[in-house]
Write a protein that holds these residues in place. Structure first.
Motif, PDB file in Angstrom:
ATOM      1  N   TRP A 161       0.825  -1.219   0.000  1.00  0.00           N
ATOM      2  CA  TRP A 161       0.000   0.000   0.000  1.00  0.00           C
ATOM      3  C   TRP A 161       0.858   1.268   0.000  1.00  0.00           C
ATOM      4  CZ3 TRP A 161      -4.739   1.692  -0.870  1.00  0.00           C
ATOM      5  CH2 TRP A 161      -5.753   0.733  -1.016  1.00  0.00           C
ATOM      6  N   SER A 162       1.927   1.275   0.777  1.00  0.00           N
ATOM      7  CA  SER A 162       2.806   2.451   0.778  1.00  0.00           C
ATOM      8  C   SER A 162       3.367   2.688  -0.619  1.00  0.00           C
ATOM      9  CB  SER A 162       3.945   2.249   1.783  1.00  0.00           C
ATOM     10  OG  SER A 162       3.454   2.155   3.099  1.00  0.00           O
ATOM     11  N   ALA A 163       3.809   1.609  -1.268  1.00  0.00           N
ATOM     12  CA  ALA A 163       4.373   1.741  -2.619  1.00  0.00           C
ATOM     13  C   ALA A 163       3.339   2.263  -3.602  1.00  0.00           C
ATOM     14  CB  ALA A 163       4.909   0.387  -3.078  1.00  0.00           C
ATOM     15  N   THR A 210      -6.564  -2.019   8.901  1.00  0.00           N
ATOM     16  CA  THR A 210      -6.081  -0.793   9.548  1.00  0.00           C
ATOM     17  C   THR A 210      -4.693  -0.435   9.039  1.00  0.00           C
ATOM     18  OG1 THR A 210      -7.440  -1.160  11.502  1.00  0.00           O
ATOM     19  CG2 THR A 210      -5.516   0.266  11.771  1.00  0.00           C
ATOM     20  N   TYR A 211      -3.839  -1.426   8.805  1.00  0.00           N
ATOM     21  CA  TYR A 211      -2.517  -1.139   8.232  1.00  0.00           C
ATOM     22  C   TYR A 211      -2.657  -0.517   6.842  1.00  0.00           C
ATOM     23  CZ  TYR A 211      -1.159  -4.773  11.665  1.00  0.00           C
ATOM     24  OH  TYR A 211      -0.991  -5.545  12.786  1.00  0.00           O
ATOM     25  N   MET A 212      -3.605  -1.023   6.061  1.00  0.00           N
ATOM     26  CA  MET A 212      -3.830  -0.456   4.723  1.00  0.00           C
ATOM     27  C   MET A 212      -4.232   1.016   4.828  1.00  0.00           C
ATOM     28  SD  MET A 212      -6.040  -3.398   2.759  1.00  0.00           S
ATOM     29  CE  MET A 212      -5.888  -5.136   3.200  1.00  0.00           C
ATOM     30  N   ALA A 213      -5.186   1.299   5.698  1.00  0.00           N
ATOM     31  CA  ALA A 213      -5.683   2.666   5.850  1.00  0.00           C
ATOM     32  C   ALA A 213      -4.596   3.597   6.378  1.00  0.00           C
ATOM     33  CB  ALA A 213      -6.897   2.674   6.778  1.00  0.00           C
ATOM     34  N   PRO A 222     -17.894  -0.722  12.706  1.00  0.00           N
ATOM     35  CA  PRO A 222     -18.322   0.171  11.629  1.00  0.00           C
ATOM     36  C   PRO A 222     -18.460  -0.540  10.284  1.00  0.00           C
ATOM     37  CG  PRO A 222     -16.581   1.177  12.934  1.00  0.00           C
ATOM     38  CD  PRO A 222     -16.681  -0.242  13.383  1.00  0.00           C
ATOM     39  N   ASP A 223     -19.526  -0.181   9.582  1.00  0.00           N
ATOM     40  CA  ASP A 223     -19.730  -0.710   8.234  1.00  0.00           C
ATOM     41  C   ASP A 223     -18.764  -0.045   7.267  1.00  0.00           C
ATOM     42  OD1 ASP A 223     -21.821  -2.434   8.905  1.00  0.00           O
ATOM     43  OD2 ASP A 223     -23.309  -0.824   8.755  1.00  0.00           O
ATOM     44  N   GLY A 224     -18.521  -0.738   6.137  1.00  0.00           N
ATOM     45  CA  GLY A 224     -17.605  -0.209   5.142  1.00  0.00           C
ATOM     46  C   GLY A 224     -18.176  -0.269   3.744  1.00  0.00           C
ATOM     47  N   VAL A 225     -17.293  -0.225   2.764  1.00  0.00           N
ATOM     48  CA  VAL A 225     -17.657  -0.294   1.352  1.00  0.00           C
ATOM     49  C   VAL A 225     -17.458  -1.740   0.905  1.00  0.00           C
ATOM     50  CG1 VAL A 225     -17.168   0.589  -0.955  1.00  0.00           C
ATOM     51  CG2 VAL A 225     -16.879   2.074   1.056  1.00  0.00           C
ATOM     52  N   TYR A 226     -18.562  -2.429   0.631  1.00  0.00           N
ATOM     53  CA  TYR A 226     -18.470  -3.866   0.425  1.00  0.00           C
ATOM     54  C   TYR A 226     -19.013  -4.328  -0.919  1.00  0.00           C
ATOM     55  CZ  TYR A 226     -17.860  -3.780   5.491  1.00  0.00           C
ATOM     56  OH  TYR A 226     -17.408  -3.504   6.748  1.00  0.00           O
ATOM     57  N   ALA A 233     -12.392   3.529   3.720  1.00  0.00           N
ATOM     58  CA  ALA A 233     -13.203   3.439   2.501  1.00  0.00           C
ATOM     59  C   ALA A 233     -12.311   3.359   1.262  1.00  0.00           C
ATOM     60  CB  ALA A 233     -14.139   4.642   2.412  1.00  0.00           C
ATOM     61  N   HIS A 234     -11.256   4.146   1.257  1.00  0.00           N
ATOM     62  CA  HIS A 234     -10.300   4.141   0.152  1.00  0.00           C
ATOM     63  C   HIS A 234      -9.687   2.749  -0.019  1.00  0.00           C
ATOM     64  CE1 HIS A 234      -7.125   5.693  -2.485  1.00  0.00           C
ATOM     65  NE2 HIS A 234      -6.208   5.171  -1.667  1.00  0.00           N
ATOM     66  N   ALA A 235      -9.295   2.145   1.100  1.00  0.00           N
ATOM     67  CA  ALA A 235      -8.674   0.817   1.050  1.00  0.00           C
ATOM     68  C   ALA A 235      -9.673  -0.248   0.623  1.00  0.00           C
ATOM     69  CB  ALA A 235      -8.082   0.475   2.413  1.00  0.00           C
ATOM     70  N   GLU A 236     -10.876  -0.184   1.155  1.00  0.00           N
ATOM     71  CA  GLU A 236     -11.892  -1.187   0.835  1.00  0.00           C
ATOM     72  C   GLU A 236     -12.284  -1.156  -0.635  1.00  0.00           C
ATOM     73  OE1 GLU A 236     -13.989  -1.130   5.267  1.00  0.00           O
ATOM     74  OE2 GLU A 236     -14.594   0.282   3.700  1.00  0.00           O
ATOM     75  N   LYS A 237     -12.433   0.031  -1.187  1.00  0.00           N
ATOM     76  CA  LYS A 237     -12.820   0.140  -2.600  1.00  0.00           C
ATOM     77  C   LYS A 237     -11.765  -0.484  -3.504  1.00  0.00           C
ATOM     78  CE  LYS A 237     -15.434   4.460  -2.084  1.00  0.00           C
ATOM     79  NZ  LYS A 237     -15.422   5.937  -2.339  1.00  0.00           N
ATOM     80  N   PHE A 238     -10.512  -0.235  -3.202  1.00  0.00           N
ATOM     81  CA  PHE A 238      -9.442  -0.742  -4.056  1.00  0.00           C
ATOM     82  C   PHE A 238      -9.188  -2.231  -3.825  1.00  0.00           C
ATOM     83  CE2 PHE A 238      -5.024  -1.855  -4.837  1.00  0.00           C
ATOM     84  CZ  PHE A 238      -4.891  -1.489  -6.171  1.00  0.00           C
ATOM     85  N   ALA A 239      -9.107  -2.636  -2.562  1.00  0.00           N
ATOM     86  CA  ALA A 239      -8.775  -4.033  -2.251  1.00  0.00           C
ATOM     87  C   ALA A 239      -9.902  -4.972  -2.634  1.00  0.00           C
ATOM     88  CB  ALA A 239      -8.450  -4.177  -0.764  1.00  0.00           C
ATOM     89  N   GLY A 240     -11.138  -4.557  -2.382  1.00  0.00           N
ATOM     90  CA  GLY A 240     -12.294  -5.396  -2.639  1.00  0.00           C
ATOM     91  C   GLY A 240     -12.616  -6.265  -1.442  1.00  0.00           C
TER      92      GLY A 240
END
Length: 568
Positions: A25-27, A547-550, A178-182, A159-166
């Protein structure tokens, strides 16, 4: 042998140490913002699809029936003593314990996946957000130090991480989860649905929900453009997914980073330490040992992200000493290496249900159900702090006989006969404790001449009290839902076996008590960021990888903005 570096050739805008979930994710975030990025990975190269050698193999194609021969298991003494299952199909994705020794002052089960992609190839993929209940707990209870951030700071990055990762899951409306983008959840079996309905009727504050898992069920155009596809329900994820259906560095973040033309990945590169310029008060780069040749060289950058895993990143900080930081980079507080956490698990119950005998299910799901925390919430008060959740799922006995074979056997196992089984296992929070720590040995070295890490951590009274409820509650819930032949279990795993190492370079509000600030910057060395498990101030009871992704995405965004302002 020390190779004199070609400084211009070895200079990048940013260096990312580690290539797993957070390093990927950092990269991605740094390259997409225009930085030339070097990713340093201590292990071997694994190329997506090409190097998943066992991904499409059938059971009969393995020489030893899927088992690792006893002679070869001698390379994995930590795995062997834990019962942690490495198989003939997955062993190559785990580091051989004998090659990477460490000192156990107290037992520590360190399971490592050192390769390009790290543990993003082998992780369990459960992806859950922390809540303010988690982020405020330390402050409210006077435990450890307060997190310097709250849920509102992380929510947009989740939300940013969830949208991209899936992430496949359901919006369940549970305040402390908390709910997310699923994407659509993977369906439950009829017995899991039955369990959820019965549990809700008997215990209204306990919920059986779909596991929130990083497996694609309805790929987006962005995900399809990266070559990813829908989960095939094979449940062979640890072999590497040639369909790119689950999130990994290989399938997702690295392909996105490569599209920018700004990414360089260098395997077999063991980062020994960070170089610190006393006059500038900043880091200038890193010292690297070639894994194979043992040659040393240096790489330079304006910004350094440590994503080498919780203990890997802390090791590098502790090994980076200077006049300014004699006890390790950023260690003015003395907190570096301390407050090590891991989830404690391996306890729960299983039972059988004699209903729905004419029902079966399609495919092999990679994840099944989740029961969120319900203890020490609202009016529920226990004799311990924090809480636990359960991961679990159902399967079905097909009633096959070992004496049958041929056409009769095939007919028998294709019939939806036999009882249903349901197993729920607890995953629980561990409190941050100064005594749980790691440090570097002064006399024991590894094969590259570096100090070995000394492990000194154990579960405390709070965790032991919690485990009583974890076992009893599991049996209670199964019994209340009509299950029979209920068995409880407690495998008493060692510290580390959950492979959720957290802490040892925690975030905080004060450089006198923490290693990192609210933006994951090292106190006193603002161009070094740590966004993997080392940064965690408390552990919550939920799986930490999302959480690490975010945090990685959030810190990368901040770092680039600070670079443009000339602050780094």
């Amino acid at each position: 042998m020390y190779i004199l570096p070609n400084k211009e050739k070895n200079t990048y805008d940013a260096i990312v140490v580690g290539s797993g979930v957070s390093g990927g994710w950092s990269a991605k975030e740094l390259t997409e913002r225009g930085l030339k990025v070097l990713v340093l990975e201590r292990g071997r190269m694994i190329e997506h699809v090409k190097d998943y050698h066992t991904a499409l193999m059938n059971p009969w194609e393995f020489s030893h029936g899927g088992q690792v021969p006893l002679e070869e298991m001698k390379n994995y003494p930590i795995h062997q003593r834990t019962g942690f299952t490495i198989t003939e199909s997955t062993k190559h994705h785990f580091a051989k314990d004998i090659d990477f020794p460490y000192v156990e002052e107290k037992r520590f089960d360190w399971i490592r996946s050192w390769q390009v992609g790290g543990k993003s190839i082998t992780w369990g993929r459960v992806s859950i957000r922390l809540s303010d209940m988690d982020l405020e707990a330390n402050a409210k209870e006077g435990i450890g130090v307060d997190w310097p951030i709250r849920y509102k700071d992380l929510a947009p990055w989740y939300a940013h991480a969830e949208k991209f990762a899936g992430i496949a899951g359901n919006r369940d409306g549970i305040p402390h989860l908390p709910d997310g983008v699923y994407q659509p959840p993977i369906p439950m079996t009829c017995v899991e649905e039955h369990f959820g309905k019965e549990l809700k009727a008997k215990f209204p504050n306990r919920h059986v929900i779909h596991s929130r898992t990083a497996n694609l069920t309805q790929p987006t155009p962005e995900q399809l453009a990266l070559g990813r596809a829908k989960c095939q329900l094979r449940d062979m994820c640890m072999r590497g997914c040639p369909f790119g259906a689950y999130f990994s560095s290989q399938s997702a973040t690295f392909p996105a980073a490569r599209k920018t033309g700004n990414l360089t990945v260098r395997p077999h590169s063991i980062v020994n330490s960070i170089m610190y310029d006393e006059k500038k008060g900043k880091a200038t780069g890193v010292r690297v040992i070639d894994e194979n040749t043992h040659e040393w060289t240096e790489f330079y950058a304006k910004v350094i992200f440590l994503n080498a895993s919780a203990l890997g990143s802390t090791y590098i900080l502790m090994n980076s000493t200077s006049n300014r930081f004699p006890n390790g980079l950023g260690n003015d507080s003395g907190a570096l290496g301390h407050y090590l956490m891991d989830h404690h698990f391996g306890i729960g119950a299983r039972g059988k249900h004699d209903g729905y005998n004419d029902k079966y299910y399609l495919g092999r799901r990679p994840n099944a159900i989740y029961i969120p925390r319900y203890r020490n919430i609202g009016s529920d008060k226990r004799d311990y702090l924090r809480g636990f959740g359960y991961e679990g799922g159902s399967s079905k006995d097909r009633g096959e006989s070992q004496e049958e074979f041929g056409a009769d056997f095939k007919t028998q196992i294709t019939q939806p006969l036999g009882e249903w089984n349901l197993d729920i296992m607890g995953f629980a929070e561990t409190l941050p404790d100064y005594k749980n720590h790691v440090r570097l040995s002064k006399d024991q070295k590894d094969k590259w001449g570096q100090p070995q890490m000394i492990m000194s951590a154990e579960f405390g009274e709070n965790e032991r009290k919690m485990r009583i409820d974890m076992k009893n509650d599991a049996a209670e819930m199964l019994e209340a839902s009509g299950f029979k032949h209920i068995e409880t279990y407690d495998y008493e795993p060692g510290f580390g076996l959950s492979i959720h190492e957290m802490g040892t370079a925690r975030m905080g509000r004060d450089p006198k008590t923490s290693v990192l600030n609210a933006h994951n910057q090292v106190w006193g060395c603002s161009n070094v960021f740590v966004t993997d498990g080392a940064c965690m101030t408390s552990s919550s009871n939920v799986n930490p990888s999302l959480t690490y992704m975010a945090l990685s995405a959030r810190a990368a965004d901040f770092a680039v903005k600070e670079l443009k302002k000339g602050n780094l």
